[in-house]
Design a protein around this motif. Structure first.
Motif, PDB file in Angstrom:
ATOM      1  N   ASP A 123       0.808  -1.219   0.000  1.00 29.89           N
ATOM      2  CA  ASP A 123       0.000   0.000   0.000  1.00 29.89           C
ATOM      3  C   ASP A 123       0.842   1.270   0.000  1.00 29.89           C
ATOM      4  OD1 ASP A 123      -2.298  -1.497  -0.015  1.00 29.89           O
ATOM      5  OD2 ASP A 123      -2.547  -1.462   2.168  1.00 29.89           O
ATOM      6  N   SER A 124       2.135   1.142   0.220  1.00 32.64           N
ATOM      7  CA  SER A 124       2.988   2.330   0.204  1.00 32.64           C
ATOM      8  C   SER A 124       3.167   2.851  -1.216  1.00 32.64           C
ATOM      9  CB  SER A 124       4.352   2.000   0.818  1.00 32.64           C
ATOM     10  OG  SER A 124       5.024   1.028   0.047  1.00 32.64           O
ATOM     11  N   ARG A 125       3.731   4.035  -1.316  1.00 37.77           N
ATOM     12  CA  ARG A 125       3.924   4.640  -2.641  1.00 37.77           C
ATOM     13  C   ARG A 125       4.904   3.833  -3.484  1.00 37.77           C
ATOM     14  NH1 ARG A 125       5.261  10.910  -2.627  1.00 37.77           N
ATOM     15  NH2 ARG A 125       3.216  10.821  -1.589  1.00 37.77           N
ATOM     16  N   LEU A 126       5.977   3.375  -2.876  1.00 39.24           N
ATOM     17  CA  LEU A 126       6.950   2.562  -3.606  1.00 39.24           C
ATOM     18  C   LEU A 126       6.355   1.220  -4.022  1.00 39.24           C
ATOM     19  CD1 LEU A 126       9.845   2.179  -4.634  1.00 39.24           C
ATOM     20  CD2 LEU A 126      10.456   1.315  -2.358  1.00 39.24           C
ATOM     21  N   GLY A 127       5.573   0.611  -3.126  1.00 43.18           N
ATOM     22  CA  GLY A 127       4.949  -0.665  -3.455  1.00 43.18           C
ATOM     23  C   GLY A 127       3.958  -0.553  -4.597  1.00 43.18           C
ATOM     24  N   ARG A 128       3.160   0.536  -4.608  1.00 40.98           N
ATOM     25  CA  ARG A 128       2.215   0.726  -5.718  1.00 40.98           C
ATOM     26  C   ARG A 128       2.938   1.013  -7.021  1.00 40.98           C
ATOM     27  NH1 ARG A 128      -0.571   3.848  -1.767  1.00 40.98           N
ATOM     28  NH2 ARG A 128       0.192   5.750  -2.789  1.00 40.98           N
ATOM     29  N   ALA A 129       4.117   1.651  -6.959  1.00 36.74           N
ATOM     30  CA  ALA A 129       4.868   1.937  -8.181  1.00 36.74           C
ATOM     31  C   ALA A 129       5.564   0.687  -8.722  1.00 36.74           C
ATOM     32  CB  ALA A 129       5.905   3.037  -7.913  1.00 36.74           C
ATOM     33  N   VAL A 130       5.983  -0.212  -7.829  1.00 33.39           N
ATOM     34  CA  VAL A 130       6.707  -1.409  -8.261  1.00 33.39           C
ATOM     35  C   VAL A 130       5.740  -2.503  -8.687  1.00 33.39           C
ATOM     36  CG1 VAL A 130       8.262  -3.247  -7.480  1.00 33.39           C
ATOM     37  CG2 VAL A 130       8.738  -0.877  -6.886  1.00 33.39           C
ATOM     38  N   VAL A 131       4.702  -2.745  -7.904  1.00 33.28           N
ATOM     39  CA  VAL A 131       3.724  -3.796  -8.198  1.00 33.28           C
ATOM     40  C   VAL A 131       2.427  -3.110  -8.614  1.00 33.28           C
ATOM     41  CG1 VAL A 131       2.579  -5.869  -7.346  1.00 33.28           C
ATOM     42  CG2 VAL A 131       4.831  -5.252  -6.465  1.00 33.28           C
ATOM     43  N   THR A 132       2.268  -2.903  -9.894  1.00 29.59           N
ATOM     44  CA  THR A 132       1.078  -2.249 -10.421  1.00 29.59           C
ATOM     45  C   THR A 132      -0.016  -3.285 -10.691  1.00 29.59           C
ATOM     46  OG1 THR A 132       1.929  -2.422 -12.680  1.00 29.59           O
ATOM     47  CG2 THR A 132       2.497  -0.435 -11.432  1.00 29.59           C
ATOM     48  N   ALA A 133      -1.132  -2.796 -11.251  1.00 25.03           N
ATOM     49  CA  ALA A 133      -2.228  -3.714 -11.578  1.00 25.03           C
ATOM     50  C   ALA A 133      -1.824  -4.701 -12.675  1.00 25.03           C
ATOM     51  CB  ALA A 133      -3.452  -2.907 -12.022  1.00 25.03           C
ATOM     52  N   GLU A 134      -0.964  -4.265 -13.571  1.00 24.68           N
ATOM     53  CA  GLU A 134      -0.506  -5.176 -14.624  1.00 24.68           C
ATOM     54  C   GLU A 134       0.322  -6.321 -14.050  1.00 24.68           C
ATOM     55  OE1 GLU A 134       2.070  -5.026 -18.808  1.00 24.68           O
ATOM     56  OE2 GLU A 134       1.841  -3.239 -17.538  1.00 24.68           O
ATOM     57  N   GLU A 135       1.240  -6.010 -13.128  1.00 20.51           N
ATOM     58  CA  GLU A 135       2.036  -7.068 -12.497  1.00 20.51           C
ATOM     59  C   GLU A 135       1.154  -7.995 -11.673  1.00 20.51           C
ATOM     60  OE1 GLU A 135       3.116  -3.966 -12.624  1.00 20.51           O
ATOM     61  OE2 GLU A 135       5.015  -4.152 -13.709  1.00 20.51           O
ATOM     62  N   GLN A 136       0.140  -7.455 -11.022  1.00 19.19           N
ATOM     63  CA  GLN A 136      -0.769  -8.299 -10.252  1.00 19.19           C
ATOM     64  C   GLN A 136      -1.529  -9.256 -11.168  1.00 19.19           C
ATOM     65  OE1 GLN A 136      -3.423  -6.102  -7.746  1.00 19.19           O
ATOM     66  NE2 GLN A 136      -4.553  -7.909  -7.065  1.00 19.19           N
ATOM     67  N   ALA A 137      -1.985  -8.751 -12.327  1.00 16.45           N
ATOM     68  CA  ALA A 137      -2.671  -9.627 -13.283  1.00 16.45           C
ATOM     69  C   ALA A 137      -1.730 -10.704 -13.820  1.00 16.45           C
ATOM     70  CB  ALA A 137      -3.239  -8.792 -14.426  1.00 16.45           C
ATOM     71  N   LEU A 138      -0.471 -10.341 -14.078  1.00 12.21           N
ATOM     72  CA  LEU A 138       0.491 -11.341 -14.549  1.00 12.21           C
ATOM     73  C   LEU A 138       0.760 -12.399 -13.490  1.00 12.21           C
ATOM     74  CD1 LEU A 138       3.070  -9.060 -16.418  1.00 12.21           C
ATOM     75  CD2 LEU A 138       1.396 -10.612 -17.437  1.00 12.21           C
ATOM     76  N   LEU A 139       0.848 -11.984 -12.228  1.00 15.51           N
ATOM     77  CA  LEU A 139       1.054 -12.943 -11.144  1.00 15.51           C
ATOM     78  C   LEU A 139      -0.126 -13.908 -11.026  1.00 15.51           C
ATOM     79  CD1 LEU A 139       2.608 -10.651  -8.384  1.00 15.51           C
ATOM     80  CD2 LEU A 139       3.740 -12.549  -9.546  1.00 15.51           C
ATOM     81  N   GLU A 140      -1.341 -13.395 -11.179  1.00 17.22           N
ATOM     82  CA  GLU A 140      -2.512 -14.269 -11.114  1.00 17.22           C
ATOM     83  C   GLU A 140      -2.566 -15.203 -12.321  1.00 17.22           C
ATOM     84  OE1 GLU A 140      -5.901 -11.792 -10.684  1.00 17.22           O
ATOM     85  OE2 GLU A 140      -5.467 -11.263  -8.591  1.00 17.22           O
ATOM     86  N   GLN A 141      -2.148 -14.737 -13.489  1.00 16.31           N
ATOM     87  CA  GLN A 141      -2.081 -15.626 -14.643  1.00 16.31           C
ATOM     88  C   GLN A 141      -1.057 -16.737 -14.446  1.00 16.31           C
ATOM     89  OE1 GLN A 141      -1.392 -13.389 -18.210  1.00 16.31           O
ATOM     90  NE2 GLN A 141      -3.513 -12.712 -18.388  1.00 16.31           N
ATOM     91  N   CYS A 142      -0.014 -16.449 -13.693  1.00 15.40           N
ATOM     92  CA  CYS A 142       1.001 -17.469 -13.396  1.00 15.40           C
ATOM     93  C   CYS A 142       0.613 -18.354 -12.225  1.00 15.40           C
ATOM     94  CB  CYS A 142       2.344 -16.801 -13.118  1.00 15.40           C
ATOM     95  SG  CYS A 142       3.061 -15.965 -14.549  1.00 15.40           S
ATOM     96  N   GLY A 143      -0.528 -18.089 -11.586  1.00 17.63           N
ATOM     97  CA  GLY A 143      -0.994 -18.939 -10.497  1.00 17.63           C
ATOM     98  C   GLY A 143      -0.605 -18.485  -9.117  1.00 17.63           C
ATOM     99  N   PHE A 144      -0.147 -17.230  -8.954  1.00 17.48           N
ATOM    100  CA  PHE A 144       0.253 -16.707  -7.651  1.00 17.48           C
ATOM    101  C   PHE A 144      -0.820 -15.742  -7.162  1.00 17.48           C
ATOM    102  CE2 PHE A 144       4.275 -17.586  -9.880  1.00 17.48           C
ATOM    103  CZ  PHE A 144       4.782 -18.562  -9.027  1.00 17.48           C
ATOM    104  N   TYR A 145      -1.529 -16.136  -6.109  1.00 19.23           N
ATOM    105  CA  TYR A 145      -2.596 -15.324  -5.556  1.00 19.23           C
ATOM    106  C   TYR A 145      -2.216 -14.886  -4.136  1.00 19.23           C
ATOM    107  CZ  TYR A 145      -5.393 -17.239  -9.374  1.00 19.23           C
ATOM    108  OH  TYR A 145      -5.859 -17.596 -10.612  1.00 19.23           O
ATOM    109  N   GLY A 146      -2.802 -13.808  -3.708  1.00 21.98           N
ATOM    110  CA  GLY A 146      -2.602 -13.369  -2.339  1.00 21.98           C
ATOM    111  C   GLY A 146      -1.598 -12.235  -2.232  1.00 21.98           C
TER     112      GLY A 146
END
Length: 365
Positions: A123-146
């Protein structure tokens, strides 16, 4: 010259055999996958038939167990246990024993602290800049949730480039400061972009694997519907019995069954898979299943027609791929075989001309 010709012909035949093997490998792999799926389905149907026979021969132990006995007769013991566990909202015996064991206070505090730390970091500014919605979608496509996989990925994208940049800067510090800074910037940029590139490639391979597993899933659903099972029972059996065949769709269907057991509708759980992989054929199958689950009706014949349409589209894609490979192989053949062909055809003529010119020079001398 004869020995050289035989070696060149043998090399050409070996290269042609290698090219044919590369072209035939996808077909062989598909045949092996379908053969394994057929064997697994036959074994599961035999176990279901044996279970149904045993259920008809045995008397019901209690009046309340009659409905459960009928549902278990239509499924294998493993699938029936999984379905019963999901229906009760509990886990099997081994998992339940581990879950109900009293955890230590330190483990609870550590897990809670780790969860809160990961969530605050994301939730920090650096975390939102590093892990965006696109990276989250890619992680879920690879089977990594949470939260934890996203936090690990974000930490990898932050700490990895910093460590590599520091090492490169210390390594190039003997030269000029400008070159050291350039090498440091290049190393940081490469280390920052590399995890996302690897993750995107992994997600692309999983999406391609979904397209490969979809015909197998349709065949399984059609066969299970043919023996009189419902959509829910078919999905439970596919997850419990054929999860090893469906390496990508199997875990996703298992997650959908867990969400369905927790209270979500079947339409929501299946549409999540369609949106996740963004495959038109998968979305069409999910739409068909949700309509049958909502309104009822026979689904075996639509599944057969849908499977045939997928096979036709698959053959068209394979023909297109073979056509592109043919064009690529033409360039390889021109580069590799044309010099050999010129040597074999024009070599004796050139040798004769050279010998004649040497004789003429010798006669003049």
């Amino acid at each position: 010259m004869a020995i050289d010709t035989s070696i060149l012909v043998s090399g050409s035949l070996f290269a042609a055999a290698g090219a044919l093997a590369l072209l035939a490998w996808p077909l062989v792999q598909q045949w092996r996958q379908r053969r394994a799926a057929t064997r697994t389905i036959d074994a599961a149907l035999q176990r279901q038939a044996a279970q149904a026979t045993a259920g008809q021969a045995a008397a019901p132990a209690a009046p309340g167990a009659e409905a459960a006995g009928q549902g278990a007769a239509a499924m294998s013991p493993r699938a029936a246990a999984a379905a019963a566990a999901l229906a009760r909202g509990t886990a099997p015996a081994g998992v339940a024993g581990a879950a109900t064991a009293p955890a230590s206070l330190g483990a609870k505090l550590g897990a809670e602290f780790g969860e809160r730390f990961n969530q605050r970091w994301l939730d920090s500014r650096l975390g939102r800049a590093v892990v965006t919605a696109e990276e989250q979608a890619l992680l879920e496509q690879c089977g990594f949730y949470g939260v934890q996989p996203r936090a690990v990925f974000g930490g990898l994208r932050v700490l990895g480039p910093l460590l590599l940049a520091a090492c490169v800067f210390a390594w190039r510090l003997d030269g000029t400061l400008l070159s050291a800074l350039v090498w440091t910037f290049v190393a940081f940029a490469v280390a920052f972009l590399l995890p996302k590139m690897v993750l995107r490639r992994w997600a692309r391979n999983r999406v391609r694997q979904v397209a490969e597993e979809l015909p197998v899933l349709i065949d399984m659903l059609r066969l299970l519907q043919g023996v009189g099972l419902s959509i829910d029972q078919s999905l439970q059996i596919i997850v419990a019995e054929f999860g090893t065949l469906l390496r990508v769709l199997g875990p996703e269907l298992q997650r959908a069954n867990q969400q369905f057991a927790s209270g979500r509708s079947r339409e929501q759980t299946l549409q999540r898979i369609g949106k996740l992989f963004d495959d038109e054929d998968l979305k069409s199958l999910i739409m068909l299943l949700t309509q049958v689950d909502r309104h009822g009706g026979a689904v075996q014949e639509p599944l057969r027609q849908f499977g045939e349409r997928l096979q036709v589209a698959r053959k068209a894609r394979m023909k297109d791929k073979i056509g592109r490979l043919t064009v690529k192989m033409t360039g390889v053949m021109v580069v590799s075989l044309l010099p050999v062909l010129l040597i074999l055809t024009a070599g004796p003529g050139f040798l004769g001309v050279i010998r004649m010119l040497s004789r003429m020079n010798g006669g003049n001398g």
